[in-house]
Design a protein around this motif. Structure first.
Motif: not given
Lengths: 201, 201
Positions: A15, A74, A76, A105, B192-201
């Motif tokens: 990331l 990832l 994305l 998003f 960045d928060e959304l990406r970090a979230l999406a990478a772990f969905l």
């Protein structure tokens, strides 16, 4: 192909690497340059990247190709759909957040328990009363919620999001939410940010 | 005594440990309990804590005492004074953020380049036009700024904060600020928060 079987620390590094690559204007980047920017050893960089398939050459990695490979790995590379819950000051700030448009998003709905607010607020996306949450989440395949309600309403709003079928929540309310293990949470607590800042002043 | 000579990773762990201790209702906590909650080895926990002075006993650490020792070591035992810069939706949300009152952070001023906005907005703290920033920062010994201006004004607003004598900035604008090395920055980028979230969905 979503969520390659890569470890959590590798995902976190990927990331961060993606951010660096996206700012980088050069056509290629070497593992030593990445080491210099991040502090990770070249071996770590090579191992992380080789987990995505053999992308390197003697002259380094091609930035555009490496970015898109990381994005794919990832999850994305596809659009994620967002909703905002709680349309007070913070929530309505995100309703009109232009940076979403240029990202992967897509904001598609906003919710508030206050029906007046839902009717009056100006917004680029449709707004709904909170009782329609589950219906709208399913109809538009929303998978992420930005939780912007006051502290005392955060748990019940999160419960409604989850009942509607959401997979992840960015939580701005200063409480730790209780959620099932299959739901991902990112907490954005300004007090935590301030403490982390103050500890390094 | 502020900012003990502890390493950055130790500081980060102590910040997280402080959060755990503050939620903990028990009088004492053992290094094994901390290991269980955090995943850090007991040895790491013991080493981090012993850097603060000999606090442990056979039955573990006294939570209240350990919390206050960590707070002191991280410079969180004194009040830090904040200002908000940019009084749009996000900034004005923080003007009325009640959680500051219960914390070691005290909001003392808000700034905006729009003089009308400064005069009209309702706020618990005094608001000033942006050109008074340096004067007010010095007068009230403000050390941290919450930067809530739009992206295209973020760098110039950060420059003004720094010229006024601020030490740290929480940056909500989606750009990487250029600042001198003695200034601490925490970026809160929702993408960045959304990406970090999406990478772990």
């Amino acid at each position: 192909m979503k969520n390659l079987e890569v470890s959590t620390p590798t995902k976190k590094r990927l990331l961060y690497l993606l951010k660096i690559l996206e700012k980088n204007k050069a056509i290629s980047i070497t593992s030593s340059q990445i080491e210099e920017e991040t502090g990770w050893s070249r071996d770590t960089v090579r191992k992380d990247v080789s987990a995505l398939g053999g992308l390197g050459s003697a002259s380094g990695y091609e930035t555009a190709h490496l970015s898109s490979t990381i994005r794919k790995a990832l999850g994305l590379d596809k659009k994620h759909r967002l909703c905002v819950v709680g349309l007070g000051r913070l929530g309505s700030a995100y309703l009109n957040f232009r940076t979403f448009n240029a990202s992967e998003f897509e904001l598609v709905a906003g919710f508030d328990t206050n029906v007046n607010r839902v009717e009056i607020l100006s917004s680029l996306v449709p707004l709904y009363p909170a009782y329609k949450m589950a219906e709208i989440i399913r109809r538009f395949s929303i998978d992420i919620g930005l939780l912007c309600v006051p502290e005392d309403q955060a748990q019940s709003a999160a419960d409604k999001l989850i009942a509607g079928g959401i997979c992840g929540i960015v939580n701005f309310a200063p409480i730790v939410l209780k959620v099932p293990p299959n739901i991902s949470i990112r907490n954005v607590f300004v007090i935590d940010e301030l403490r982390a800042l103050a500890a390094f002043l």
